[in-house]
Design a protein around this motif. Sequence first.
Motif, PDB file in Angstrom:
ATOM      1  N   LYS A  94       0.829  -1.200   0.000  1.00  0.00           N
ATOM      2  CA  LYS A  94       0.000   0.000   0.000  1.00  0.00           C
ATOM      3  C   LYS A  94       0.866   1.254   0.000  1.00  0.00           C
ATOM      4  O   LYS A  94       0.472   2.288  -0.515  1.00  0.00           O
ATOM      5  CB  LYS A  94      -0.913  -0.001   1.223  1.00  0.00           C
ATOM      6  N   ILE A  95       2.039   1.166   0.600  1.00  0.00           N
ATOM      7  CA  ILE A  95       2.930   2.318   0.722  1.00  0.00           C
ATOM      8  C   ILE A  95       4.275   1.952   0.101  1.00  0.00           C
ATOM      9  O   ILE A  95       4.819   0.876   0.363  1.00  0.00           O
ATOM     10  CB  ILE A  95       3.111   2.707   2.199  1.00  0.00           C
ATOM     11  N   ASP A  96       4.813   2.840  -0.717  1.00  0.00           N
ATOM     12  CA  ASP A  96       6.088   2.605  -1.377  1.00  0.00           C
ATOM     13  C   ASP A  96       7.224   2.822  -0.373  1.00  0.00           C
ATOM     14  O   ASP A  96       7.497   3.950   0.042  1.00  0.00           O
ATOM     15  CB  ASP A  96       6.234   3.563  -2.565  1.00  0.00           C
ATOM     16  N   ILE A  97       7.881   1.741  -0.002  1.00  0.00           N
ATOM     17  CA  ILE A  97       8.967   1.820   0.988  1.00  0.00           C
ATOM     18  C   ILE A  97      10.079   2.754   0.517  1.00  0.00           C
ATOM     19  O   ILE A  97      10.637   3.523   1.297  1.00  0.00           O
ATOM     20  CB  ILE A  97       9.539   0.418   1.283  1.00  0.00           C
ATOM     21  N   PRO A 123      14.199   7.051   5.831  1.00  0.00           N
ATOM     22  CA  PRO A 123      14.598   6.192   6.948  1.00  0.00           C
ATOM     23  C   PRO A 123      14.928   6.958   8.222  1.00  0.00           C
ATOM     24  O   PRO A 123      14.909   6.399   9.317  1.00  0.00           O
ATOM     25  CB  PRO A 123      15.834   5.457   6.444  1.00  0.00           C
ATOM     26  N   GLU A 124      15.227   8.247   8.083  1.00  0.00           N
ATOM     27  CA  GLU A 124      15.521   9.073   9.257  1.00  0.00           C
ATOM     28  C   GLU A 124      14.246   9.486   9.985  1.00  0.00           C
ATOM     29  O   GLU A 124      14.296   9.894  11.143  1.00  0.00           O
ATOM     30  CB  GLU A 124      16.290  10.332   8.834  1.00  0.00           C
ATOM     31  N   LYS A 125      13.105   9.376   9.296  1.00  0.00           N
ATOM     32  CA  LYS A 125      11.843   9.870   9.858  1.00  0.00           C
ATOM     33  C   LYS A 125      10.748   8.809   9.841  1.00  0.00           C
ATOM     34  O   LYS A 125       9.562   9.139   9.911  1.00  0.00           O
ATOM     35  CB  LYS A 125      11.366  11.106   9.069  1.00  0.00           C
ATOM     36  N   THR A 126      11.141   7.549   9.726  1.00  0.00           N
ATOM     37  CA  THR A 126      10.159   6.468   9.637  1.00  0.00           C
ATOM     38  C   THR A 126      10.573   5.304  10.535  1.00  0.00           C
ATOM     39  O   THR A 126      11.747   4.939  10.573  1.00  0.00           O
ATOM     40  CB  THR A 126      10.038   5.951   8.188  1.00  0.00           C
ATOM     41  N   VAL A 181       8.816  11.671  13.539  1.00  0.00           N
ATOM     42  CA  VAL A 181       8.868  10.293  13.047  1.00  0.00           C
ATOM     43  C   VAL A 181       7.451   9.770  12.802  1.00  0.00           C
ATOM     44  O   VAL A 181       6.550   9.995  13.606  1.00  0.00           O
ATOM     45  CB  VAL A 181       9.610   9.378  14.044  1.00  0.00           C
ATOM     46  N   THR A 182       7.266   9.077  11.682  1.00  0.00           N
ATOM     47  CA  THR A 182       5.990   8.440  11.365  1.00  0.00           C
ATOM     48  C   THR A 182       6.127   6.935  11.578  1.00  0.00           C
ATOM     49  O   THR A 182       7.134   6.338  11.187  1.00  0.00           O
ATOM     50  CB  THR A 182       5.588   8.715   9.905  1.00  0.00           C
ATOM     51  N   PHE A 183       5.123   6.340  12.203  1.00  0.00           N
ATOM     52  CA  PHE A 183       5.132   4.907  12.496  1.00  0.00           C
ATOM     53  C   PHE A 183       4.171   4.180  11.547  1.00  0.00           C
ATOM     54  O   PHE A 183       3.028   4.597  11.386  1.00  0.00           O
ATOM     55  CB  PHE A 183       4.708   4.654  13.954  1.00  0.00           C
ATOM     56  N   TYR A 184       4.638   3.099  10.948  1.00  0.00           N
ATOM     57  CA  TYR A 184       3.815   2.287  10.060  1.00  0.00           C
ATOM     58  C   TYR A 184       3.833   0.839  10.527  1.00  0.00           C
ATOM     59  O   TYR A 184       4.888   0.321  10.926  1.00  0.00           O
ATOM     60  CB  TYR A 184       4.340   2.317   8.622  1.00  0.00           C
ATOM     61  N   SER A 241      13.284  -4.878  10.012  1.00  0.00           N
ATOM     62  CA  SER A 241      14.257  -3.900   9.533  1.00  0.00           C
ATOM     63  C   SER A 241      14.947  -4.384   8.263  1.00  0.00           C
ATOM     64  O   SER A 241      15.137  -3.614   7.312  1.00  0.00           O
ATOM     65  CB  SER A 241      15.294  -3.617  10.628  1.00  0.00           C
ATOM     66  N   GLU A 242      15.306  -5.663   8.228  1.00  0.00           N
ATOM     67  CA  GLU A 242      15.969  -6.213   7.040  1.00  0.00           C
ATOM     68  C   GLU A 242      15.020  -6.235   5.843  1.00  0.00           C
ATOM     69  O   GLU A 242      15.438  -6.006   4.696  1.00  0.00           O
ATOM     70  CB  GLU A 242      16.479  -7.627   7.327  1.00  0.00           C
ATOM     71  N   GLN A 243      13.733  -6.479   6.091  1.00  0.00           N
ATOM     72  CA  GLN A 243      12.764  -6.549   5.007  1.00  0.00           C
ATOM     73  C   GLN A 243      12.450  -5.173   4.414  1.00  0.00           C
ATOM     74  O   GLN A 243      12.093  -5.067   3.241  1.00  0.00           O
ATOM     75  CB  GLN A 243      11.467  -7.204   5.517  1.00  0.00           C
ATOM     76  N   THR A 244      12.587  -4.128   5.225  1.00  0.00           N
ATOM     77  CA  THR A 244      12.185  -2.792   4.782  1.00  0.00           C
ATOM     78  C   THR A 244      13.342  -1.804   4.658  1.00  0.00           C
ATOM     79  O   THR A 244      13.187  -0.764   4.009  1.00  0.00           O
ATOM     80  CB  THR A 244      11.159  -2.197   5.756  1.00  0.00           C
ATOM     81  N   GLY A 245      14.469  -2.097   5.306  1.00  0.00           N
ATOM     82  CA  GLY A 245      15.575  -1.155   5.338  1.00  0.00           C
ATOM     83  C   GLY A 245      15.343   0.010   6.285  1.00  0.00           C
ATOM     84  O   GLY A 245      16.066   1.009   6.250  1.00  0.00           O
ATOM     85  N   LEU A 246      14.347  -0.125   7.163  1.00  0.00           N
ATOM     86  CA  LEU A 246      13.958   0.948   8.077  1.00  0.00           C
ATOM     87  C   LEU A 246      14.220   0.548   9.528  1.00  0.00           C
ATOM     88  O   LEU A 246      14.283  -0.642   9.853  1.00  0.00           O
ATOM     89  CB  LEU A 246      12.464   1.263   7.913  1.00  0.00           C
ATOM     90  N   PRO A 247      14.339   1.539  10.430  1.00  0.00           N
ATOM     91  CA  PRO A 247      14.339   1.204  11.857  1.00  0.00           C
ATOM     92  C   PRO A 247      13.032   0.490  12.210  1.00  0.00           C
ATOM     93  O   PRO A 247      11.983   0.777  11.601  1.00  0.00           O
ATOM     94  CB  PRO A 247      14.427   2.578  12.541  1.00  0.00           C
ATOM     95  N   ALA A 248      13.078  -0.423  13.165  1.00  0.00           N
ATOM     96  CA  ALA A 248      11.894  -1.212  13.484  1.00  0.00           C
ATOM     97  C   ALA A 248      11.696  -1.344  14.988  1.00  0.00           C
ATOM     98  O   ALA A 248      12.656  -1.443  15.745  1.00  0.00           O
ATOM     99  CB  ALA A 248      11.992  -2.606  12.861  1.00  0.00           C
TER     100      ALA A 248
END
Length: 208
Positions: free
Chosen positions: A3-6, A11-14, A39-42, A72-79
């Motif tokens: 639904k959302i384009d990763i 990454p600094e704000k997600t 920061v936005t949380f998804y 984190s590995e699946q998205t490249g984002l902090p988790a």
Amino acid sequence: MPKIDIAALDPEKTVVVATGNAHKVTEIEAILAPVMPGVTFYALGELGDFPDPVENGDTFAENAVIKAQAASEQTGLPAVADDSGLVVDALSGEPGIMSARWAGVHGDDARNNAKLMREMEGVADDERTARFHSSVVLLYPDGSCVTGEGDCEGTIGHEPRGEHGFGYDPLFWPADTPGRTMAELEPAEKNAISHRAHALADLARQLA
């Protein structure tokens, strides 16, 4: 398709929350947003369909790290991820990390509660102490992480009471709400005293 384009997320704000539970995301965001401004949380499920990792840790914290690391590995984002369960003193800490599948089938609340009543049969009231424990982890793509821990102290009842909540809530009498089981509390009351709320508050203190 997600639904959302990763790739479009900063990454600094997600932060991705390793859950499909929208209520859990709301609870986590309410406590962490003040110490993580901008920061936005998804929820992980909002970003795509990912397989669940094998939770083979020996502690709540280890399993939380496993879930956060996978997200984190699946998205490249902090988790952020949490792992929690019921710890009963008279049962040497069981069901512990096996709480959701203690009776053999993951998420079968009725069988888990029936097993708990059998195991606690004959245990005196003053020896029925227990707590819900939660470990919450914020993990960054570089592997560094911060962990918060929290408990909700109480006792185990003799029979289920209440229609709210899930899991062992009908048999758990929180010390903070005398005369009512966790399953007799309104959601807002439960969230205010929950083990996850305490763990998130501990995490927030460290981030602040």
